[in-house]
Design a protein around this motif. Structure first.
Motif, mmCIF file in Angstrom:
data_model
loop_
_atom_site.group_PDB
_atom_site.id
_atom_site.type_symbol
_atom_site.label_atom_id
_atom_site.label_comp_id
_atom_site.label_asym_id
_atom_site.label_seq_id
_atom_site.Cartn_x
_atom_site.Cartn_y
_atom_site.Cartn_z
ATOM 1 N N SER A 44 0.837 -1.191 0.000
ATOM 2 C CA SER A 44 0.000 0.000 0.000
ATOM 3 C C SER A 44 0.876 1.246 0.000
ATOM 4 C CB SER A 44 -0.879 0.038 1.242
ATOM 5 O OG SER A 44 -1.822 -0.990 1.216
ATOM 6 N N LEU A 45 0.399 2.257 -0.643
ATOM 7 C CA LEU A 45 1.059 3.550 -0.696
ATOM 8 C C LEU A 45 0.197 4.538 0.068
ATOM 9 C CD1 LEU A 45 3.172 5.516 -2.001
ATOM 10 C CD2 LEU A 45 1.558 5.740 -3.886
ATOM 11 N N CYS A 46 0.784 5.305 0.967
ATOM 12 C CA CYS A 46 0.039 6.300 1.729
ATOM 13 C C CYS A 46 0.837 7.591 1.764
ATOM 14 C CB CYS A 46 -0.209 5.807 3.152
ATOM 15 S SG CYS A 46 -1.201 6.942 4.156
ATOM 16 N N ILE A 47 0.162 8.688 1.478
ATOM 17 C CA ILE A 47 0.768 10.006 1.653
ATOM 18 C C ILE A 47 -0.165 10.817 2.552
ATOM 19 C CG2 ILE A 47 1.902 9.932 -0.591
ATOM 20 C CD1 ILE A 47 -0.119 12.148 -1.449
ATOM 21 N N ALA A 48 0.369 11.850 3.142
ATOM 22 C CA ALA A 48 -0.430 12.715 4.003
ATOM 23 C C ALA A 48 -0.015 14.148 3.789
ATOM 24 C CB ALA A 48 -0.244 12.335 5.468
ATOM 25 N N VAL A 49 -0.989 15.011 3.934
ATOM 26 C CA VAL A 49 -0.749 16.450 3.903
ATOM 27 C C VAL A 49 -1.256 16.995 5.223
ATOM 28 C CG1 VAL A 49 -1.315 18.624 2.774
ATOM 29 C CG2 VAL A 49 -1.002 16.555 1.398
ATOM 30 N N ARG A 50 -0.403 17.753 5.891
ATOM 31 C CA ARG A 50 -0.779 18.334 7.174
ATOM 32 C C ARG A 50 -1.309 19.740 6.953
ATOM 33 N NH1 ARG A 50 2.946 18.849 12.586
ATOM 34 N NH2 ARG A 50 1.320 19.775 13.868
ATOM 35 N N SER A 51 -2.420 20.023 7.612
ATOM 36 C CA SER A 51 -2.996 21.360 7.586
ATOM 37 C C SER A 51 -3.355 21.713 9.025
ATOM 38 C CB SER A 51 -4.237 21.397 6.692
ATOM 39 O OG SER A 51 -4.814 22.677 6.710
ATOM 40 N N GLY A 52 -2.531 22.545 9.628
ATOM 41 C CA GLY A 52 -2.725 22.851 11.042
ATOM 42 C C GLY A 52 -2.518 21.596 11.864
ATOM 43 N N GLU A 53 -3.528 21.208 12.615
ATOM 44 C CA GLU A 53 -3.466 19.996 13.442
ATOM 45 C C GLU A 53 -4.079 18.786 12.746
ATOM 46 O OE1 GLU A 53 -1.947 19.601 16.472
ATOM 47 O OE2 GLU A 53 -1.133 21.581 16.000
ATOM 48 N N ARG A 54 -4.559 18.935 11.514
ATOM 49 C CA ARG A 54 -5.240 17.846 10.800
ATOM 50 C C ARG A 54 -4.288 17.209 9.798
ATOM 51 N NH1 ARG A 54 -9.616 16.713 13.176
ATOM 52 N NH2 ARG A 54 -10.211 15.463 11.409
ATOM 53 N N TYR A 55 -4.534 15.917 9.527
ATOM 54 C CA TYR A 55 -3.732 15.149 8.580
ATOM 55 C C TYR A 55 -4.676 14.536 7.556
ATOM 56 C CZ TYR A 55 -0.461 15.614 12.394
ATOM 57 O OH TYR A 55 0.335 16.119 13.379
ATOM 58 N N CYS A 56 -4.495 14.909 6.302
ATOM 59 C CA CYS A 56 -5.334 14.387 5.228
ATOM 60 C C CYS A 56 -4.567 13.282 4.505
ATOM 61 C CB CYS A 56 -5.723 15.495 4.257
ATOM 62 S SG CYS A 56 -6.908 14.942 3.014
ATOM 63 N N LEU A 57 -5.103 12.049 4.579
ATOM 64 C CA LEU A 57 -4.441 10.892 3.983
ATOM 65 C C LEU A 57 -5.036 10.555 2.623
ATOM 66 C CD1 LEU A 57 -4.243 8.496 7.054
ATOM 67 C CD2 LEU A 57 -2.552 10.152 6.271
ATOM 68 N N ARG A 58 -4.169 10.090 1.771
ATOM 69 C CA ARG A 58 -4.559 9.584 0.452
ATOM 70 C C ARG A 58 -3.760 8.299 0.273
ATOM 71 N NH1 ARG A 58 -4.195 13.961 -3.133
ATOM 72 N NH2 ARG A 58 -6.451 14.089 -3.118
ATOM 73 N N GLY A 59 -4.389 7.298 -0.308
ATOM 74 C CA GLY A 59 -3.671 6.041 -0.447
ATOM 75 C C GLY A 59 -4.088 5.235 -1.652
ATOM 76 N N ARG A 60 -3.302 4.207 -1.883
ATOM 77 C CA ARG A 60 -3.548 3.276 -2.984
ATOM 78 C C ARG A 60 -3.149 1.890 -2.501
ATOM 79 N NH1 ARG A 60 -6.517 4.454 -6.548
ATOM 80 N NH2 ARG A 60 -5.447 6.335 -7.118
ATOM 81 N N SER A 61 -3.970 0.903 -2.851
ATOM 82 C CA SER A 61 -3.705 -0.496 -2.513
ATOM 83 C C SER A 61 -3.607 -1.314 -3.784
ATOM 84 C CB SER A 61 -4.842 -1.074 -1.660
ATOM 85 O OG SER A 61 -4.921 -0.411 -0.436
ATOM 86 N N TRP A 62 -2.761 -2.314 -3.725
ATOM 87 C CA TRP A 62 -2.632 -3.270 -4.823
ATOM 88 C C TRP A 62 -2.686 -4.670 -4.247
ATOM 89 C CZ3 TRP A 62 0.519 1.087 -4.576
ATOM 90 C CH2 TRP A 62 0.367 2.014 -5.611
ATOM 91 N N PRO A 63 -3.377 -5.590 -4.911
ATOM 92 C CA PRO A 63 -3.469 -6.964 -4.382
ATOM 93 C C PRO A 63 -2.303 -7.849 -4.816
ATOM 94 C CG PRO A 63 -4.884 -6.742 -6.284
ATOM 95 C CD PRO A 63 -4.263 -5.378 -6.048
ATOM 96 N N LYS A 64 -1.127 -7.274 -4.910
ATOM 97 C CA LYS A 64 0.036 -8.037 -5.342
ATOM 98 C C LYS A 64 1.265 -7.527 -4.599
ATOM 99 C CE LYS A 64 -0.115 -5.121 -9.461
ATOM 100 N NZ LYS A 64 -0.255 -5.077 -10.889
ATOM 101 N N HIS A 65 2.360 -8.216 -4.765
ATOM 102 C CA HIS A 65 3.609 -7.861 -4.091
ATOM 103 C C HIS A 65 4.112 -6.510 -4.612
ATOM 104 C CE1 HIS A 65 7.867 -7.992 -2.983
ATOM 105 N NE2 HIS A 65 7.446 -8.727 -1.972
ATOM 106 N N VAL A 66 4.786 -5.764 -3.758
ATOM 107 C CA VAL A 66 5.268 -4.435 -4.112
ATOM 108 C C VAL A 66 6.145 -4.463 -5.371
ATOM 109 C CG1 VAL A 66 7.289 -4.455 -2.594
ATOM 110 C CG2 VAL A 66 6.222 -2.277 -3.187
#
Length: 141
Positions: free
Chosen positions: A1-23
């Motif tokens: 899985s790939l996950c990134i986050a953007v911080r805005s003040g005290e909040r964290y906005c996550l975005r991600g991607r999953s794959w059903p296979k090996h990296v």
């Protein structure tokens, strides 16, 4: 899985991607996502593969990929960095966010799979709340 986050003040906005296979079978897809999301530095967990994924992606990307090693087991990381900060976490609400990633992240149960989404989120959150943040993460399976 790939996950990134953007911080805005005290909040964290996550975005991600999953794959059903090996990296290693996802390198091309990962590089596309990094470019689309404008990720500067990608951090790859190096525990299981001794850093091979990080080296491969760094070579393919032409730089901007670093590895990290985990010391805690994944369930402790998820507890410490996802559950502790849960009230501050949001998910990007757009077509770029993978609904499978979000569903698996939200529905994580200890000692049950899937758990890579929550684990990658724990990695990105740990980096944000640590003294020297490096917020872009990929979780190698």
């Amino acid at each position: 899985s790939l996950c990134i986050a953007v911080r805005s003040g005290e909040r964290y906005c996550l975005r991600g991607r999953s794959w059903p296979k090996h990296v290693s079978d996802c390198y091309h897809d990962i590089l596309i996502e990094l470019k689309k999301w404008d990720v500067a530095t990608l951090w790859v967990e190096a525990n299981k593969d001794e850093g091979a994924s990080a080296r491969d992606l760094n070579r393919m990307r032409g730089g901007g990929v670093d590895e990290y090693r985990e010391r805690d087991n994944k369930h402790m990381r998820i507890y410490k960095y996802v559950y502790t900060y849960w009230s501050l976490i949001d998910f990007a609400d757009d077509s770029e966010n993978d609904p499978v990633f979000v569903k698996n992240f939200i529905n994580y149960e200890q000692l049950k799979e899937p758990d890579d989404e929550a684990d990658s989120g724990a990695g990105v959150m740990r980096e944000y709340v640590s003294p020297n943040p490096a917020p872009q993460f990929i979780k190698a399976r």
